[in-house]
Design an enzyme around this catalytic site. Structure first.
Site, PDB file in Angstrom:
ATOM      1  CB  SER A  21      61.358  40.168  32.542  1.00  0.00           C
ATOM      2  OG  SER A  21      60.286  40.143  33.455  1.00  0.00           O
ATOM      3  N   GLY A  72      55.021  48.131  38.339  1.00  0.00           N
ATOM      4  CA  GLY A  72      54.925  47.532  39.665  1.00  0.00           C
ATOM      5  C   GLY A  72      54.665  46.042  39.698  1.00  0.00           C
ATOM      6  CG  LEU A  73      57.434  43.356  39.983  1.00  0.00           C
ATOM      7  CD1 LEU A  73      57.995  42.833  41.293  1.00  0.00           C
ATOM      8  CD2 LEU A  73      58.046  42.586  38.818  1.00  0.00           C
ATOM      9  CB  CYS A 130      61.655  43.434  44.489  1.00  0.00           C
ATOM     10  SG  CYS A 130      61.313  42.753  42.873  1.00  0.00           S
ATOM     11  CB  THR A 193      64.627  50.619  34.521  1.00  0.00           C
ATOM     12  OG1 THR A 193      64.012  50.221  35.753  1.00  0.00           O
ATOM     13  CG2 THR A 193      63.951  49.912  33.363  1.00  0.00           C
ATOM     14  N   GLY A 217      65.417  52.264  27.327  1.00  0.00           N
ATOM     15  CA  GLY A 217      65.494  52.740  25.953  1.00  0.00           C
ATOM     16  C   GLY A 217      66.865  53.274  25.586  1.00  0.00           C
ATOM     17  N   GLY A 244      68.658  49.585  26.097  1.00  0.00           N
ATOM     18  CA  GLY A 244      68.626  50.452  24.930  1.00  0.00           C
ATOM     19  C   GLY A 244      68.996  49.808  23.622  1.00  0.00           C
ATOM     20  CB  THR A 266      62.520  50.332  25.300  1.00  0.00           C
ATOM     21  OG1 THR A 266      62.597  50.429  26.719  1.00  0.00           O
ATOM     22  CG2 THR A 266      61.789  51.539  24.755  1.00  0.00           C
TER      23      THR A 266
END
Length: 302
Positions: A21, A72-73, A130, A193, A217, A244, A266
């Site tokens: 996503s 930020g979505l 969130c 992340t 990544g 990654g 990524t």
């Protein structure tokens, strides 16, 4: 040839590779480069009830081994996603997952109920990284009780498979994974992340407008792999590994660590053809090793 089909509970994918996503949009740009039907699935951008403009720029920066993002979505809102994006994506023979996000449990539940009526949607991915407005800004994904509450709310609103995407920014991932499993999750996606920071030495200030950002990544792969391994040992539901993955070997490592499917994020920015390339690399390695079914390797390193 090696059998590449995998099962995530009641959900069957033609192969274990999905796009993450926020890294693939709704697939329109990538469809100009290859047939999206080659993918096991596509996880669309994080979807909220109302349109969101996202954070102000700068909000993306390269790092030595990956990237930072604080988008930020940004998304057009649930209505447009249902009316315009999903019907277009449904032309491809690939499983559609919709990543959903909200500020409180009622928003997650409303989104889930609306998407439950959309036939082309195969599963929901619940983003619990969130800000939780109802709990003073604490992220849902850092507290087992809050994570379970969101999971239960979504579970009550849909008959579709529910995969909960966990945050790695916690002391211990296991209690959170077990909490969402107990609350009715059909599977777990991890990791999201890691929080990071970049400094602009010219201005001597943080580079990102939002100050902190999410690191993804190759830099996070060993960390993500460890969290997938830990979680796969602690829960009975399927785990989707992410973090990654840039090659077929990377993807296979996650499956050996217990993931039943993987997502690439990524890699899509670095190499727009990463999806089909990684699938070919995985299949080639398995054939060379004499593995007749990819499911045979799942969890061998546990």
């Amino acid at each position: 040839m090696t059998e590449m089909e995998v099962k995530l509970g009641q959900l069957t994918l033609k192969n274990p590779l999905l796009t993450a996503s926020g890294t693939f949009g709704y697939g329109r740009e990538f469809a100009q480069l290859y047939d999206l039907s080659l993918l096991g699935g596509v996880v669309v951008k994080g979807t909220t009830l109302e349109p969101r403009p996202g954070n102000p720029p700068p909000r993306i920066a390269e790092t030595a081994a990956g990237m930072l993002n604080s988008v930020g979505l940004q998304n057009p809102g649930l209505g447009q996603v249902i009316d315009q994006e999903l019907p277009w994506l449904a032309q491809f023979d690939t499983a559609i997952f919709v990543n959903i996000a909200g500020r409180k449990a009622a928003e997650y539940q409303e989104i889930a109920a609306c998407l439950d009526k959309v036939e082309s949607v195969r599963a929901l991915e619940v983003n619990i990284s969130c800000p939780n407005v109802e709990a003073g800004g604490l992220a849902f994904g850092t507290d087992p009780k809050a994570a379970a509450a969101i999971t239960a709310a979504v579970r009550d609103a849909t008959s579709k498979p529910v995969f909960v995407k966990l945050s790695p920014n916690v002391t211990d991932i296991v209690p959170i994974a077990q909490a969402v499993e107990a609350a009715g999750a059909d599977g777990i996606t991890l990791v999201n992340t890691f929080l990071g920071l970049a400094i602009d030495i010219k201005t001597r200030r943080p580079l990102m407008a939002n100050i902190v950002a999410g690191l993804s990544g190759p830099a996070i792969k060993p960390l993500a792999l460890r969290l997938v391994w830990q979680t796969a040992r602690a829960v009975r539901i399927p785990v989707i590994g992410i973090g990654g993955i840039m090659s077929g070997q990377d993807a296979l490592e996650f499956m050996l660590a217990g993931a039943r499917a993987v997502q690439i994020g990524t890699a899509n920015f670095y190499n727009p053809l990463a999806g089909p390339q990684i699938i070919r690399e995985m299949a080639g390695w398995l054939e060379n090793e004499g593995v007749r079914d990819i499911n045979e390797i799942v969890g061998e390193a546990l």
